[in-house]
Design a protein around this motif. Structure first.
Motif, PDB file in Angstrom:
ATOM      1  N   ALA A  84       0.819  -1.219   0.000  1.00 16.90           N
ATOM      2  CA  ALA A  84       0.000   0.000   0.000  1.00 16.90           C
ATOM      3  C   ALA A  84       0.849   1.264   0.000  1.00 16.90           C
ATOM      4  N   CYS A  99      -6.985   1.695   3.845  1.00 12.63           N
ATOM      5  CA  CYS A  99      -6.709   1.086   2.548  1.00 12.63           C
ATOM      6  C   CYS A  99      -7.739  -0.002   2.256  1.00 12.63           C
ATOM      7  N   VAL A 148      -5.898   3.541  -1.522  1.00 15.79           N
ATOM      8  CA  VAL A 148      -5.399   4.096  -0.267  1.00 15.79           C
ATOM      9  C   VAL A 148      -6.090   5.428  -0.021  1.00 15.79           C
TER      10      VAL A 148
END
Length: 191
Positions: A84, A99, A148
């Motif tokens: 991420a 996320c 994200v």
């Protein structure tokens, strides 16, 4: 004749960066091991890993003060943050979703970690990784793209401000209350 085992030591050290400073030095020194020999052996074993990634290891210590190092793959949380592109996980997991991660990415991590996990199939390993992801503030979805939350990501980079002010109020004592009350009475009598 086989060497007799004196004990085990679990450490988590950045790959290729073992040095005699704490926590490595004191942990090994207490057991009488050669610290520099350990650092060289660990750094040699982890030279193929990404530098700085946290590598858990189990050190088997023998009675003759020799040792054997068994390294594992970096932690699941490290892999999740790496995918991420995050430095920290959510401050409030369960409330704030930092996320959204698809199960396909979870399976990739499970394949890497399969040797270290207590699972017999990839599906079970994926469930373990998904649980770690949820505890970090990730939302696991069946399919889709990795997303994200940029606002939360920026907030994680800023240090939180303390909720309470640092000013300490001096509590009023009983003697102070009596003095102010008697002062008010005097003012009323003077009128």
């Amino acid at each position: 004749m086989a060497k007799t085992i004196d004990g085990y030591l679990k450490l988590q050290i950045p790959a290729g960066q073992a040095n005699p400073a704490p926590p490595v030095g004191p942990a090994l020194g207490q057991r009488g091991l050669n610290i520099m020999e350990f650092c060289k052996a660990f750094n040699e074993k982890t030279k193929n890993e990404k530098p700085g990634s946290p590598v858990p290891c189990v050190v088997t210590i023998f009675k003759d003060k020799t040792f054997k190092i068994k390294t594992k793959k970096p932690t699941a949380s490290h892999f999740l943050k790496e995918i991420a592109n995050l430095t920290k996980s959510s401050r409030n997991p369960g409330r704030d979703t930092i996320c959204v991660i698809p199960k396909s990415k979870i399976e990739e991590i499970a394949k890497k970690k399969m040797d270290d996990l207590n699972a017999h199939s990839l599906e079970q390993a994926s469930k373990i990784i998904a649980g770690t992801a949820r505890s970090m503030g990730f939302e696991v979805v069946d399919s889709g793209e990795l997303k994200v939350d940029e606002n939360l990501k920026k907030q994680l980079l800023i240090k939180p401000t303390p909720a309470e002010t640092t000013e300490e109020k001096k509590p009023e004592t009983a003697g102070d209350a009596n003095e102010s009350a008697s002062g008010e009475e005097k003012n009323e009598k003077n009128k």
